[in-house]
Write an enzyme that holds these catalytic residues in place. Structure first.
Site, PDB file in Angstrom:
ATOM      1  N   ARG A  56      19.094 -58.448   4.894  1.00 22.48           N
ATOM      2  CA  ARG A  56      17.964 -57.575   5.239  1.00 22.48           C
ATOM      3  C   ARG A  56      17.461 -57.904   6.641  1.00 22.48           C
ATOM      4  O   ARG A  56      17.097 -57.009   7.402  1.00 22.48           O
ATOM      5  CB  ARG A  56      16.838 -57.768   4.214  1.00 22.48           C
ATOM      6  CG  ARG A  56      17.185 -57.300   2.811  1.00 22.48           C
ATOM      7  CD  ARG A  56      16.095 -57.719   1.839  1.00 22.48           C
ATOM      8  NE  ARG A  56      16.398 -57.361   0.464  1.00 22.48           N
ATOM      9  CZ  ARG A  56      17.171 -58.078  -0.344  1.00 22.48           C
ATOM     10  NH1 ARG A  56      17.746 -59.185   0.091  1.00 22.48           N
ATOM     11  NH2 ARG A  56      17.388 -57.677  -1.590  1.00 22.48           N
ATOM     12  N   ASP A 106      12.219 -57.887  -6.882  1.00 20.36           N
ATOM     13  CA  ASP A 106      12.812 -59.169  -7.278  1.00 20.36           C
ATOM     14  C   ASP A 106      12.244 -59.595  -8.644  1.00 20.36           C
ATOM     15  O   ASP A 106      12.980 -60.063  -9.514  1.00 20.36           O
ATOM     16  CB  ASP A 106      12.464 -60.268  -6.252  1.00 20.36           C
ATOM     17  CG  ASP A 106      12.652 -59.812  -4.816  1.00 20.36           C
ATOM     18  OD1 ASP A 106      13.437 -60.416  -4.095  1.00 20.36           O
ATOM     19  OD2 ASP A 106      11.989 -58.833  -4.423  1.00 20.36           O
ATOM     20  N   ARG A 131      13.814 -57.567 -11.315  1.00 18.01           N
ATOM     21  CA  ARG A 131      15.185 -58.049 -11.608  1.00 18.01           C
ATOM     22  C   ARG A 131      15.109 -59.330 -12.435  1.00 18.01           C
ATOM     23  O   ARG A 131      15.881 -59.517 -13.381  1.00 18.01           O
ATOM     24  CB  ARG A 131      15.939 -58.324 -10.297  1.00 18.01           C
ATOM     25  CG  ARG A 131      16.304 -57.064  -9.555  1.00 18.01           C
ATOM     26  CD  ARG A 131      17.125 -57.342  -8.294  1.00 18.01           C
ATOM     27  NE  ARG A 131      17.525 -56.070  -7.697  1.00 18.01           N
ATOM     28  CZ  ARG A 131      17.306 -55.717  -6.428  1.00 18.01           C
ATOM     29  NH1 ARG A 131      16.717 -56.549  -5.592  1.00 18.01           N
ATOM     30  NH2 ARG A 131      17.691 -54.542  -5.984  1.00 18.01           N
ATOM     31  N   HIS A 180      10.766 -61.239   0.180  1.00 18.50           N
ATOM     32  CA  HIS A 180      11.679 -60.390  -0.598  1.00 18.50           C
ATOM     33  C   HIS A 180      13.124 -60.726  -0.239  1.00 18.50           C
ATOM     34  O   HIS A 180      13.503 -60.681   0.923  1.00 18.50           O
ATOM     35  CB  HIS A 180      11.380 -58.922  -0.256  1.00 18.50           C
ATOM     36  CG  HIS A 180      12.387 -57.940  -0.785  1.00 18.50           C
ATOM     37  ND1 HIS A 180      12.795 -57.900  -2.095  1.00 18.50           N
ATOM     38  CD2 HIS A 180      13.072 -56.937  -0.161  1.00 18.50           C
ATOM     39  CE1 HIS A 180      13.668 -56.933  -2.274  1.00 18.50           C
ATOM     40  NE2 HIS A 180      13.867 -56.334  -1.117  1.00 18.50           N
TER      41      HIS A 180
END
Ligand code: NAI
Ligand code: PYR
Length: 248
Positions: free
Chosen positions: A74, A134, A137, A161
């Site tokens: 990212r 996150d 998940r 993140h």
């Protein structure tokens, strides 16, 4: 588009305006959303390549910009998306001076800070999606491991993140019971490697989805952000300013 779909199907707004530089894609997305009008409560949907069409918005959600290709981090998107934010945030803030800016584009935590600085808004009106995905998940993986419903699991990932996120193991509770301290009190053995594997899968989750289908979908908007919209009467989401705090 996942976020627009959720706002539409959950009837969270009276009006949705889409903005994108790609005029054809934008027109196609707008028509696609408008065509399901018969099955949904009335929401006015419009689209434009001009940021000024967002004038007077209650909530501006920024998802524009480069996304990762397979294996890309990212943080690698930063320069490209920083350049885009420099052009995009000042006019968006000027056109909707009382809005809340919700940042999703990656690297989301850095860009939330950038948006805060560029907008000149108070910090409580510039919010990043942070580690919400996150944590989702994480909850899914714990639930899957225990073979229970993810909605019965409370568990949080904090920090940045993605790659450097931190799992709050002691926060995991199932049906209100703090699970690790319960196991320890009952002297029930659990494998530390299992915990490490779960966190690894949280961190690698986006990479795997991107490798398999090209992009990830932030579909759970309604669960964690719908409280930001004026049509919701209750605010029960905890939002922390971006200065050195984290978002649960
Ligand atoms: N924070 C999170 O949990 C998540 C963040 N993301 C991030 O969201 C961003 C978008 O991802 P996707 O929707 O998959 O990408 P996408 O490529 O499908 O959409 C990005 C859109 O931005 C548009 N765009 C580019 N420059 C623009 C500009 N100057 N003004 C307006 N629109 C512009 C593009 O035309 C494109 O339609 C990426 O940075 C991605 O990493 C994606 C999923 C989850
Ligand atoms: C793309 C992204 O940041 C994610 O799915 O976690």
């Amino acid at each position: 588009m996942a976020i627009a779909q959720t706002i539409l199907t959950q009837a969270l707004a009276d009006e949705i305006t889409l903005v994108d530089v790609n005029a054809d894609k934008l027109h196609g997305e707008m028509l696609d959303l408008q065509h399901v009008a018969a099955f949904l409560p009335r929401t006015k949907i419009s689209a434009s390549v001009n940021y000024s069409c967002s004038f007077g918005s209650d909530l501006v959600i920024v998802t524009a910009g480069a996304r990762q290709i397979t294996g890309e981090s990212r943080l690698n998107l930063l320069q490209r998306n920083l350049a885009l934010f420099s052009k995009m945030i000042p006019p968006l803030a000027a056109d909707s001076p009382d809005t809340i800016l919700l940042i999703v584009s990656n690297p989301v935590d850095v860009l939330t800070y950038v948006a805060w600085k560029l907008s000149g808004f108070p910090s409580n009106r510039v919010i990043g999606s942070g580690t919400n995905l996150d944590s989702s998940r994480f909850r899914f993986l714990i639930a899957d491991h225990l073979d229970i419903n993810a909605q019965d699991v409370q568990a949080y990932i904090v920090g940045e993140h993605g790659d450097s996120s931190v799992a709050l193991w002691s926060s995991i509770s199932v049906g209100g019971v703090l699970i690790l301290s319960f196991l320890e009190r009952q002297q029930i053995a659990y494998e530390k490697q299992t915990l490490a594997k779960i966190h690894k899968e949280v961190v690698e989750g986006a990479y795997e989805v991107i490798k398999l289908k090209g992009y990830t979908f932030l579909t759970s908007f309604d669960w964690y952000f719908s409280e930001l919209l004026p049509t919701k009467s209750a605010i029960d989401l905890c939002i922390y300013p971006i200065e050195y705090r984290f978002c649960f």
